[in-house]
Scaffold this motif. Structure first.
Motif, PDB file in Angstrom:
ATOM      1  N   UNK A  23      52.562  31.541  33.542  1.00  0.00           N
ATOM      2  CA  UNK A  23      52.385  30.461  34.498  1.00  0.00           C
ATOM      3  C   UNK A  23      53.559  30.419  35.459  1.00  0.00           C
ATOM      4  N   UNK A  24      53.254  30.094  36.711  1.00  0.00           N
ATOM      5  CA  UNK A  24      54.294  29.999  37.721  1.00  0.00           C
ATOM      6  C   UNK A  24      54.628  28.527  37.954  1.00  0.00           C
ATOM      7  N   UNK A  25      55.900  28.265  38.294  1.00  0.00           N
ATOM      8  CA  UNK A  25      56.326  26.921  38.627  1.00  0.00           C
ATOM      9  C   UNK A  25      56.098  26.715  40.112  1.00  0.00           C
ATOM     10  N   UNK A  26      54.999  26.055  40.453  1.00  0.00           N
ATOM     11  CA  UNK A  26      54.668  25.860  41.850  1.00  0.00           C
ATOM     12  C   UNK A  26      53.539  24.853  41.963  1.00  0.00           C
ATOM     13  N   UNK A  32      44.203  28.168  38.579  1.00  0.00           N
ATOM     14  CA  UNK A  32      44.745  28.626  37.304  1.00  0.00           C
ATOM     15  C   UNK A  32      46.260  28.800  37.403  1.00  0.00           C
ATOM     16  N   UNK A  33      46.923  28.759  36.245  1.00  0.00           N
ATOM     17  CA  UNK A  33      48.381  28.745  36.201  1.00  0.00           C
ATOM     18  C   UNK A  33      49.042  30.007  36.747  1.00  0.00           C
ATOM     19  N   UNK A  34      48.297  31.089  36.945  1.00  0.00           N
ATOM     20  CA  UNK A  34      48.924  32.309  37.480  1.00  0.00           C
ATOM     21  C   UNK A  34      48.929  32.331  39.010  1.00  0.00           C
ATOM     22  N   UNK A  35      48.378  31.276  39.632  1.00  0.00           N
ATOM     23  CA  UNK A  35      48.319  31.223  41.093  1.00  0.00           C
ATOM     24  C   UNK A  35      49.120  30.033  41.621  1.00  0.00           C
ATOM     25  N   UNK A  36      49.468  30.108  42.893  1.00  0.00           N
ATOM     26  CA  UNK A  36      50.153  29.015  43.572  1.00  0.00           C
ATOM     27  C   UNK A  36      49.374  28.627  44.830  1.00  0.00           C
ATOM     28  N   UNK A  37      49.527  27.369  45.224  1.00  0.00           N
ATOM     29  CA  UNK A  37      48.921  26.884  46.465  1.00  0.00           C
ATOM     30  C   UNK A  37      49.921  25.953  47.148  1.00  0.00           C
ATOM     31  N   UNK A  40      48.580  23.953  50.228  1.00  0.00           N
ATOM     32  CA  UNK A  40      47.561  22.943  50.000  1.00  0.00           C
ATOM     33  C   UNK A  40      46.189  23.241  50.569  1.00  0.00           C
ATOM     34  N   UNK A  41      45.866  24.523  50.805  1.00  0.00           N
ATOM     35  CA  UNK A  41      44.548  24.856  51.373  1.00  0.00           C
ATOM     36  C   UNK A  41      43.494  25.098  50.296  1.00  0.00           C
ATOM     37  N   UNK A  42      43.856  24.893  49.026  1.00  0.00           N
ATOM     38  CA  UNK A  42      42.960  24.962  47.877  1.00  0.00           C
ATOM     39  C   UNK A  42      42.620  26.378  47.436  1.00  0.00           C
ATOM     40  N   UNK A  43      43.218  27.399  48.057  1.00  0.00           N
ATOM     41  CA  UNK A  43      43.036  28.774  47.604  1.00  0.00           C
ATOM     42  C   UNK A  43      44.391  29.369  47.267  1.00  0.00           C
ATOM     43  N   UNK A  44      44.378  30.424  46.476  1.00  0.00           N
ATOM     44  CA  UNK A  44      45.617  31.030  46.002  1.00  0.00           C
ATOM     45  C   UNK A  44      46.424  31.633  47.148  1.00  0.00           C
ATOM     46  N   UNK A  45      47.728  31.391  47.122  1.00  0.00           N
ATOM     47  CA  UNK A  45      48.631  32.010  48.093  1.00  0.00           C
ATOM     48  C   UNK A  45      48.783  33.492  47.792  1.00  0.00           C
ATOM     49  N   UNK A  46      49.052  34.273  48.825  1.00  0.00           N
ATOM     50  CA  UNK A  46      49.430  35.666  48.617  1.00  0.00           C
ATOM     51  C   UNK A  46      50.782  35.680  47.889  1.00  0.00           C
TER      52      UNK A  46
END
Length: 322
Positions: A23-26, A32-37, A40-46
Motif C-alpha cells: 500500500x502507498x501512503x497517498x 485500491x491501496x496500490x494506487x494513488x489519486x 482527485x480525478x477518481x482514476x489512478x495516477x501515473x
C-alpha cells in the motif's frame, strides 16, 4: 512472445490481490491501496517513478466478454490495424471470457488497452488502475444505451408488475443494465428483484435475450445496444418479443488504458482512437449509428452508474466482481 492464451492463464482475482504490491501512503479515494489519486480525478495516477512506466513493444487489447469471441476478433481487426499504424507497435486482440479475468489482466500488467462494459468499469478503475478516456458516439457527441426489459410476445405479461412470481433473467451481478440498474430502478415501478420475482443469472445479454425468445425465462432486462446488434445479425426475430420498459440513457462501453503506460504511448493510443474512421469498416457495420470515438471523463460520465451501484450497496472488491 507468449501467446495471448498464456498471457491470460490467470489466477483467481482474489488471490492476485494478495501481496501484489505494498500500500502507498497517498490520497486515493475508492482506489485500491496500490494506487494513488492525488489530483482527485477518481482514476489512478501515473507512477511518479519513471522506471515504473510501461512501454511494451506489443500491446494487448481486449473487448468486453461476448457470446461469440471469434466474430468480434474479425470485427475489431480494422481498428487493430489502425492502432498498430499509429502507435508503431504490434497489437494483439484477445477476447476475454469474463469481467473478472479482464480486470485481473490489466491489474497484473498483461492487458494494456481494454473496452470494459458499463457496470464493470468502476471495478476496473478501482481494482486495476484502468483509465477511461473514450466511448463510441456520434459526430455531434451523442452516446449511450438504455436498459430494455423484454418478455415473449405470447407470455401474457403486459406490465412490469406482471412479473410478480415469474422467473427473470439478469445477466451478471456487475452488469449495469443487466442487474444493477434493474435493482435500483424497478422498485419505483412496483417490482423488487429477488422479492417479487426469481432472479436467474444467464451470464450475458445474448443469453438473456435468447432465453426469452425460447421461453426459458419469463422476461429479461438487457442493454439496448446488444439486442439491436443481435437483431441486425438475425439472431432473433424482434416480432417474438415485446418491450415492457425502457430507461433513460447510460454511458456505453468505456475504452481504457493502463494507468502506468508511458505518457508518450498514451498520447499515441488516444490519437489512434480519435482518428479512427468507422465508416466502411466491419466495426462501423457492427455498431450501427456510431461514427467515432469521443473523449470522456470518468468522474463525470460514470456518475450515474456509481449512483446506481451505491444504491445497490456495491463495493469495489474482487469478491463482488466475481
Amino acid at each position: 512472445m507468449p501467446s495471448p492464451h498464456t498471457l491470460f492463464a490467470l489466477l483467481p482475482l482474489a488471490l492476485l490481490m494478495i501481496g501484489t504490491a505494498q500500500a502507498q501512503e497517498c490520497e486515493r479515494g475508492a482506489l485500491d491501496a496500490i494506487y494513488c489519486d492525488e489530483n482527485g480525478d477518481m482514476v489512478a495516477d501515473r507512477p511518479a517513478d519513471e522506471a515504473q512506466w510501461a512501454d511494451p513493444d506489443t500491446l494487448i487489447f481486449a473487448y468486453t466478454p461476448v457470446e461469440d469471441p471469434a466474430i468480434y476478433s474479425d470485427i475489431w481487426q480494422p481498428f487493430i490495424d489502425h492502432l498498430e499504424e499509429v502507435t508503431g507497435r504490434d497489437v494483439r486482440f484477445f477476447a476475454v471470457q469474463s469481467n473478472s479475468a479482464q480486470v485481473e489482466a490489466m491489474r497484473s500488467g498483461r492487458l494494456h488497452i481494454a473496452g470494459f462494459s458499463t457496470g464493470p468499469t468502476p471495478f476496473a478503475v478501482n481494482l486495476a488502475g484502468a483509465v477511461p478516456f473514450a466511448l463510441m458516439g456520434s459526430d455531434d457527441g451523442r452516446f449511450g444505451y438504455t436498459l430494455q426489459l423484454y418478455t415473449h410476445v405470447d407470455s401474457g405479461i403486459d406490465e412490469v408488475t406482471d412479473l410478480k412470481g415469474k422467473r427473470v433473467a439478469h445477466t451478471s451481478p456487475t452488469s449495469n443494465s443487466g442487474n444493477q440498474a434493474p435493482r435500483a430502478l424497478f422498485p419505483e415501478l412496483g417490482i423488487v428483484p429477488d422479492e417479487d420475482y426469481e432472479v436467474v443469472y444467464s451470464g450475458s445479454h445474448d443469453q438473456s435475450m435468447l432465453g426469452v425468445v425460447a421461453r426459458d425465462y419469463d422476461a429479461a432486462p438487457v442493454a439496448s445496444e446488444v439486442v439491436e446488434r443481435m437483431a441486425a445479425r438475425g439472431l432473433y426475430d424482434p416480432d417474438d418479443v415485446r418491450l415492457l420498459y425502457e430507461s433513460d440513457s447510460f454511458p456505453t462501453t468505456s475504452y481504457n488504458y493502463a494507468h502506468n503506460l508511458h505518457p508518450e504511448l498514451v498520447e499515441k493510443i488516444k490519437d489512434a482512437f480519435f482518428s479512427f474512421e468507422f465508416e466502411g469498416t466491419e466495426l462501423g457495420e457492427e455498431f450501427e449509428g456510431v461514427e467515432n470515438f469521443i473523449p470522456i471523463n470518468y468522474a463525470e460520465h460514470w456518475k450515474v452508474i456509481r449512483t446506481i451501484q451505491s444504491a445497490n450497496g456495491v463495493e469495489y472488491t474482487p469478491e463482488n466482481l466475481q
